[in-house]
Design a protein around this motif. Structure first.
Motif, PDB file in Angstrom:
ATOM      1  N   ILE A   1       0.286   0.979  -7.460  1.00 16.25           N
ATOM      2  CA  ILE A   1       0.332   2.393  -7.777  1.00 16.25           C
ATOM      3  C   ILE A   1      -0.964   2.969  -7.226  1.00 16.25           C
ATOM      4  O   ILE A   1      -2.031   2.384  -7.429  1.00 16.25           O
ATOM      5  CB  ILE A   1       0.427   2.661  -9.287  1.00 16.25           C
ATOM      6  N   ASP A   2      -0.890   4.056  -6.526  1.00 10.62           N
ATOM      7  CA  ASP A   2      -2.077   4.660  -5.945  1.00 10.62           C
ATOM      8  C   ASP A   2      -3.154   4.820  -7.019  1.00 10.62           C
ATOM      9  O   ASP A   2      -2.926   5.483  -8.041  1.00 10.62           O
ATOM     10  CB  ASP A   2      -1.718   6.028  -5.358  1.00 10.62           C
ATOM     11  N   PRO A   3      -4.331   4.205  -6.844  1.00 10.88           N
ATOM     12  CA  PRO A   3      -5.384   4.313  -7.865  1.00 10.88           C
ATOM     13  C   PRO A   3      -5.769   5.754  -8.199  1.00 10.88           C
ATOM     14  O   PRO A   3      -6.252   6.021  -9.301  1.00 10.88           O
ATOM     15  CB  PRO A   3      -6.563   3.552  -7.239  1.00 10.88           C
TER      16      PRO A   3
ATOM     17  N   LEU B   1       0.820  -1.195   0.000  1.00  7.92           N
ATOM     18  CA  LEU B   1       0.000   0.000   0.000  1.00  7.92           C
ATOM     19  C   LEU B   1       0.855   1.248   0.000  1.00  7.92           C
ATOM     20  O   LEU B   1       0.387   2.328   0.313  1.00  7.92           O
ATOM     21  CB  LEU B   1      -0.915   0.009   1.221  1.00  7.92           C
ATOM     22  N   VAL B   2       2.126   1.092  -0.307  1.00  4.46           N
ATOM     23  CA  VAL B   2       2.988   2.255  -0.414  1.00  4.46           C
ATOM     24  C   VAL B   2       3.761   2.149  -1.716  1.00  4.46           C
ATOM     25  O   VAL B   2       3.950   1.077  -2.248  1.00  4.46           O
ATOM     26  CB  VAL B   2       3.978   2.344   0.767  1.00  4.46           C
TER      27      VAL B   2
ATOM     28  N   ARG C   1       4.263  -8.458 -11.159  1.00  2.00           N
ATOM     29  CA  ARG C   1       5.411  -7.960 -10.420  1.00  2.00           C
ATOM     30  C   ARG C   1       4.954  -7.215  -9.181  1.00  2.00           C
ATOM     31  O   ARG C   1       3.907  -6.591  -9.151  1.00  2.00           O
ATOM     32  CB  ARG C   1       6.319  -7.077 -11.278  1.00  2.00           C
ATOM     33  N   SER C   2       5.739  -7.391  -8.096  1.00  2.00           N
ATOM     34  CA  SER C   2       5.493  -6.752  -6.817  1.00  2.00           C
ATOM     35  C   SER C   2       4.121  -7.168  -6.294  1.00  2.00           C
ATOM     36  O   SER C   2       3.872  -8.357  -6.086  1.00  2.00           O
ATOM     37  CB  SER C   2       5.628  -5.237  -6.962  1.00  2.00           C
ATOM     38  N   MET C   3       3.189  -6.232  -6.085  1.00  2.00           N
ATOM     39  CA  MET C   3       1.846  -6.605  -5.677  1.00  2.00           C
ATOM     40  C   MET C   3       1.235  -7.595  -6.659  1.00  2.00           C
ATOM     41  O   MET C   3       0.537  -8.537  -6.278  1.00  2.00           O
ATOM     42  CB  MET C   3       0.963  -5.359  -5.575  1.00  2.00           C
ATOM     43  N   GLY C   4       1.510  -7.387  -7.950  1.00  2.00           N
ATOM     44  CA  GLY C   4       0.977  -8.287  -8.970  1.00  2.00           C
ATOM     45  C   GLY C   4       1.506  -9.699  -8.866  1.00  2.00           C
ATOM     46  O   GLY C   4       0.855 -10.649  -9.307  1.00  2.00           O
ATOM     47  N   GLY C   5       2.704  -9.883  -8.277  1.00  2.00           N
ATOM     48  CA  GLY C   5       3.188 -11.236  -8.034  1.00  2.00           C
ATOM     49  C   GLY C   5       2.287 -11.971  -7.070  1.00  2.00           C
ATOM     50  O   GLY C   5       1.967 -13.154  -7.257  1.00  2.00           O
ATOM     51  N   GLY C   6       1.850 -11.267  -6.011  1.00  2.00           N
ATOM     52  CA  GLY C   6       0.890 -11.862  -5.090  1.00  2.00           C
ATOM     53  C   GLY C   6      -0.451 -12.115  -5.739  1.00  2.00           C
ATOM     54  O   GLY C   6      -1.122 -13.108  -5.441  1.00  2.00           O
TER      55      GLY C   6
END
Length: 364
Positions: A144-146, A16-17, A223-228
């Motif tokens: 990325i902040d929506p 979330l950052v 990638r990153s959050m998208g990896g989860g």
């Protein structure tokens, strides 16, 4: 082989950052790294977490029915992605054409209880030049902040790289991003909707008459959050795709993501909403386990290539080590490739992409 004729919180991986967003896109093409190695246990730079409270021996031994807000709750839904529409041409090169696109992401309980949820999801689609059919990769971007996110942001380099090498590349914006429909409950539902949108993107590609997809050759890349996000997609929908590649991924335990990314003062509102609804991981460890992919990795049937930077200061290398070991312990055909690079992948980008494309070439 079937072909087509024409063309809340941290759960979706948690960050979330901006620190866990691998969305830096340098203007110049980065140069390959001179060093990389495949990790097999002790060769990795980190060790798995010993947080026993986050990982029971077998959470499925619990007799409580599956909660709707959980990874297995997502698996119990029927996902119907369709109505993929090609919009304006964004870019045309000798190798591919890039389009603005939108599709419908629909999910409903298999028992038919409750209303069907349907969202229009925007994105960007790169289609290689030629008749096809082509293999396809669905891309899940990092955090990325929506409020500031724009269509197709976060994996522009990857999208172009794949299309130039003969892969259809569909970048998913997720609900609440860009021109996608807003889901007012997406935070307190642990962002599981992001994973639903990725699953439905695969279904929408296969249902399209306008995109020349080889239905039997589809992969996920996050990638990153998208990896989860894609790890949860593999758990929730085993057999959906043929391979997956999480890059610089967040932890496969949501309690770890919570502790690392929810301390920022800017996240106090979201943190408060989550804690009021679900409690903290210490107060309600079962909920946070049930919204993690790691307890259910044995559901994964596809080969997985993990890629991680040794100097990643956003998503620690030990997270990759722990997830890799858990995948292998659960019988998943998993590899972990290390590069001398940070979270966003600059100098090692080309080498890592070459490795990822070779992996997709073999699996698809």
């Amino acid at each position: 082989m079937r072909t087509r004729e024409g063309l809340v919180a941290i759960a979706m991986a948690g960050a979330l950052v901006n620190g866990c967003s691998a969305d830096v896109e340098p203007e110049a093409e980065p140069t390959p790294s001179a060093f990389s190695s495949t990790a097999t246990g002790d060769e990795s730079p980190g060790a798995p977490s010993d947080d026993a409270t986050d990982e029971p021996d077998d959470p499925r031994e619990e007799t409580e029915p599956t909660k709707p807000v959980s990874v297995l709750g997502l698996a119990a839904e029927t996902h119907r992605g369709d109505r993929l529409r090609l919009g304006a041409v964004r870019e045309r090169t000798a190798a591919y054409t890039s389009y603005d696109v939108a599709y419908r992401s629909r999910s409903t309980t298999r028992a038919g209880a409750g209303p069907e949820e349907g969202y229009t999801i925007s994105g960007v689609l790169n289609v290689p030049t030629g008749r096809g059919p082509f293999p396809a990769v669905v891309l899940a971007h990092g955090y990325i902040d929506p409020a500031y996110y724009v269509r197709g942001q976060g994996m522009t380099r990857e999208r172009g790289y794949l299309a130039a090498r003969g892969y259809i590349a569909l970048h998913v914006d997720y609900r609440n991003h860009a021109e996608s429909t807003d889901d007012p409950a997406y935070q307190r539902r642990m962002r599981l909707g992001y994973t639903a949108d990725v699953i439905n993107a695969v279904n929408a590609l296969r249902a399209s008459r306008d995109v020349p997809v080889d239905d039997d050759r589809v992969a996920l890349f996050g990638r990153s959050m998208g990896g989860g996000v894609i790890l949860k997609a593999l758990v929730a929908a085993p057999g959906l795709v043929q391979a997956a590649a999480p890059w610089a991924s967040v932890s496969s335990l949501e309690a770890e993501n919570y502790r690392r990314f929810m301390r920022d003062p800017e996240d106090v509102g979201v943190r408060g909403e989550l804690e009021r609804r679900w409690g903290t991981p210490a107060q309600n460890p079962r909920h946070w386990r049930q919204n993690s992919s790691r307890p259910y990795l044995d559901r994964i049937t596809e080969p997985v290539l993990m890629v991680h930077g040794r100097f990643d200061d956003s998503c620690p290398p030990e997270w990759a080590t722990a997830t890799f070991r858990a995948l292998r312990e659960n019988g998943v055909d998993a590899q972990l490739q290390w590069y001398d690079d940070g979270h966003a992948f600059g100098p090692a980008f080309n080498a890592a992409m070459d490795r990822t494309v070779r992996f997709f070439d073999r699996q698809l």
